[in-house]
Design a protein around this motif. Sequence first.
Motif, PDB file in Angstrom:
ATOM      1  N   GLU A 128       0.830  -1.201   0.000  1.00 40.76           N
ATOM      2  CA  GLU A 128       0.000   0.000   0.000  1.00 40.76           C
ATOM      3  C   GLU A 128       0.871   1.261   0.000  1.00 40.76           C
ATOM      4  O   GLU A 128       0.578   2.239  -0.683  1.00 40.76           O
ATOM      5  CB  GLU A 128      -0.920  -0.021   1.218  1.00 40.76           C
ATOM      6  N   LYS A 129       1.962   1.232   0.768  1.00 41.18           N
ATOM      7  CA  LYS A 129       2.876   2.375   0.811  1.00 41.18           C
ATOM      8  C   LYS A 129       3.522   2.586  -0.554  1.00 41.18           C
ATOM      9  O   LYS A 129       3.703   3.723  -0.993  1.00 41.18           O
ATOM     10  CB  LYS A 129       3.947   2.134   1.870  1.00 41.18           C
ATOM     11  N   MET A 130       3.877   1.508  -1.236  1.00 45.65           N
ATOM     12  CA  MET A 130       4.466   1.633  -2.567  1.00 45.65           C
ATOM     13  C   MET A 130       3.495   2.287  -3.539  1.00 45.65           C
ATOM     14  O   MET A 130       3.898   3.039  -4.417  1.00 45.65           O
ATOM     15  CB  MET A 130       4.873   0.262  -3.114  1.00 45.65           C
ATOM     16  N   HIS A 131       2.209   2.027  -3.376  1.00 44.98           N
ATOM     17  CA  HIS A 131       1.228   2.569  -4.303  1.00 44.98           C
ATOM     18  C   HIS A 131       0.939   4.038  -4.048  1.00 44.98           C
ATOM     19  O   HIS A 131       0.380   4.712  -4.893  1.00 44.98           O
ATOM     20  CB  HIS A 131      -0.053   1.746  -4.274  1.00 44.98           C
ATOM     21  N   ARG A 132       1.310   4.552  -2.890  1.00 39.48           N
ATOM     22  CA  ARG A 132       1.187   5.983  -2.642  1.00 39.48           C
ATOM     23  C   ARG A 132       2.287   6.744  -3.359  1.00 39.48           C
ATOM     24  O   ARG A 132       2.170   7.920  -3.608  1.00 39.48           O
ATOM     25  CB  ARG A 132       1.259   6.269  -1.132  1.00 39.48           C
TER      26      ARG A 132
END
Length: 176
Positions: A128-132
């Motif tokens: 999820e952090k990578m997708h931000r």
Amino acid sequence: MEVTGFKGVGALIVSFVIYLIDVINEAVVVLIFFMLLDVITGLLRSWVTKSWDSPIGFSGVVKKVGIFAMIGMAAAIEYMVMSVGQDPKGMMLLGVTSFFIVNEGISILENCAQIGLPIPAVLFNALEKMHRDPSGKEQRLVRSPMLDRIDKKELLKENEALLHQLNKKKEEEETK
């Protein structure tokens, strides 16, 4: 930048392990296997989410061809270095291949999460952090809200309550 750093560190670790066990040529075989798994999980994801999109699929195939072009470039540079008498020991080819092994592994994990498979919270939060990050994958990771609510202790309690209700109904039917 964080995404590239994460993949770079993963590639560094995978490269070192592969170097220690001396399976440099096998790294390409592992990459091909991961690419195949990525395609399969991608197809399953699009089937489950009902989001068949030919341009995205074609784009993925083009990217995979590009990966082999980059591996070919790394092999050519290693060949050039060997032709002048140096021994790179396959480290350049191994590093490039390992980077893409990590990349494909992350893509497989993302596909599995979008299919609805339970992903450990630590990995899900990292994805999820990578997708931000704007340099992450073009589609946001979607997880079923039902999976967020599941807590093992609560699930066990619910199972016990359901089992108790079933036993109670069974006893009522037997007494009738």
